[in-house]
Enzyme design. Structure first.
Site, PDB file in Angstrom:
ATOM      1  N   ASP A 180     166.673  85.035  28.020  1.00  0.00           N
ATOM      2  CA  ASP A 180     165.830  83.864  27.776  1.00  0.00           C
ATOM      3  C   ASP A 180     166.388  83.128  26.563  1.00  0.00           C
ATOM      4  O   ASP A 180     167.286  83.617  25.871  1.00  0.00           O
ATOM      5  CB  ASP A 180     164.353  84.255  27.566  1.00  0.00           C
ATOM      6  CG  ASP A 180     164.179  85.270  26.451  1.00  0.00           C
ATOM      7  OD1 ASP A 180     164.728  85.062  25.350  1.00  0.00           O
ATOM      8  OD2 ASP A 180     163.506  86.295  26.674  1.00  0.00           O
ATOM      9  N   LYS A 232     163.795  80.346  31.836  1.00  0.00           N
ATOM     10  CA  LYS A 232     162.627  80.929  32.497  1.00  0.00           C
ATOM     11  C   LYS A 232     161.354  80.420  31.851  1.00  0.00           C
ATOM     12  O   LYS A 232     161.363  79.857  30.755  1.00  0.00           O
ATOM     13  CB  LYS A 232     162.665  82.454  32.421  1.00  0.00           C
ATOM     14  CG  LYS A 232     162.419  83.009  31.025  1.00  0.00           C
ATOM     15  CD  LYS A 232     162.385  84.525  31.019  1.00  0.00           C
ATOM     16  CE  LYS A 232     162.012  85.040  29.631  1.00  0.00           C
ATOM     17  NZ  LYS A 232     161.956  86.483  29.554  1.00  0.00           N
TER      18      LYS A 232
END
Length: 326
Positions: free
Chosen positions: A178, A202
């Site tokens: 991420d 995400k």
């Protein structure tokens, strides 16, 4: 004569909680000192009792506790051990937390939320801890929560050395699962000789913990070994979904390197059924027999912790363990 002059003697004493005593014993073997024996047990109502069987007066005490599953139990045991050492007149108390508990609660996302990582630091200080020694904090800012020295160790060199030897000669891309892990991934790319960097874009629903919606990968991954790096693997949802996206984008292989293997249910099942070929972790936390999959490789953090403990005891520099960059 107006004073008594005593020789300045220092004694290093090692203590272990019951969360993962095998790690403390391994650290002791490297240091050449055995953990101090103790009586540790629970009363019928769950209250914890700790008493050390040897004098701790004037010692440089190092309390090793892996805060594994049953987090609150081991946090409380750690506080009680610190209090016992303080009341036993230990000269200095260093708490060795390979995995810092509540590290994910390091800031407020919304109103009326706690900052539990700060609370843990306050509890340790109030109990009597003079210093904290820990490995790969979830965020570096947690060092500022404790009113005293914090030695922040990094497992990257241990993990990277293994990865380099196993995948030598194959094109590799370091992948951040991420955007919050991009800085960590950048350090990995530098360590691996400047290989490409990618990250997974995400979204996460703040009302549903441990549930992730992975969208797409940004970066060069086609035909390459993709190394996902993270500080901890909890339920395994993030890396399993990231692996699927990487393969959809043409990755040749997907491996994962992480310091802390929490592996809370259903992580084992997810990893077993995932397309990840190997998960490389350290033993900051114990891995139960039922979680020891063939695709999981565990590397020992004990030598690094032992060297750091020795530096602290000798009033040396912990940063020299990382080339002065920590």
């Amino acid at each position: 004569m107006g004073s008594i002059v005593a020789e300045n003697r220092k004694s290093l004493m090692l203590f272990t909680g019951r969360g993962f005593p095998e790690l403390a014993e391994e650290i002791g073997q490297v240091l050449g000192v055995a953990p101090t024996p103790a009586d540790s047990y629970e009363f019928a109502n769950g209250e914890i009792f700790v008493r050390f069987k040897e004098s701790v007066r004037g010692s440089d005490a190092f309390v090793v506790q892996s805060v594994t599953e049953g987090v609150n139990r081991w946090v409380m045991e750690t506080l009680i051990m610190i209090d016992a050492l303080k009341r036993g007149s230990a000269k200095r108390i260093t708490v060795v937390l390979p995995f810092y508990p509540y590290a994910r609660q390091d800031k407020k996302h919304r109103g009326r939320e706690p900052i539990s990582a700060r609370l843990v630091a306050d509890l340790l200080k109030t109990a009597g801890a003079n210093r904290i020694l820990t490995v790969d904090l979830h965020t570096a800012q947690i060092q500022g929560f404790f009113d005293g020295p914090v030695d922040h160790l990094f497992a990257m060199d241990i993990l990277a050395e293994y990865v380099e030897k196993k995948f030598v000669g194959r094109p590799m891309t370091v992948v951040a699962p991420d955007s919050g892990r991009v800085r960590v991934a950048e350090r990995w790319t530098d360590r691996l000789g400047g290989c490409p960097l990618a990250f997974i874009h995400k979204t996460r629903d703040p009302l549903k913990p441990n549930q992730v919606v992975a969208n797409r990968v940004v970066g060069e991954v086609e035909g390459r070994v993709c190394l996902i790096v993270d500080d901890m693997i909890d339920t395994g949802g993030t890396i399993a979904k990231a692996a699927d996206i990487l393969f959809d984008e043409g990755a040749a292989d997907v491996i994962v390197a992480s310091t802390h293997a929490l592996l809370s249910d259903p992580a084992t099942e997810r990893l077993k059924n995932s397309r990840i070929s190997e998960l490389v972790v350290t033993n900051t936390l114990p891995l139960a027999p039922e979680k020891q999959l063939d695709k999981i490789t565990v590397l020992s953090i004990a030598p690094l912790l032992a060297r750091a403990i020795r530096e602290v005891f000798d009033d040396g520099s912990v940063t020299t363990l990382f080339g002065g960059l920590s």
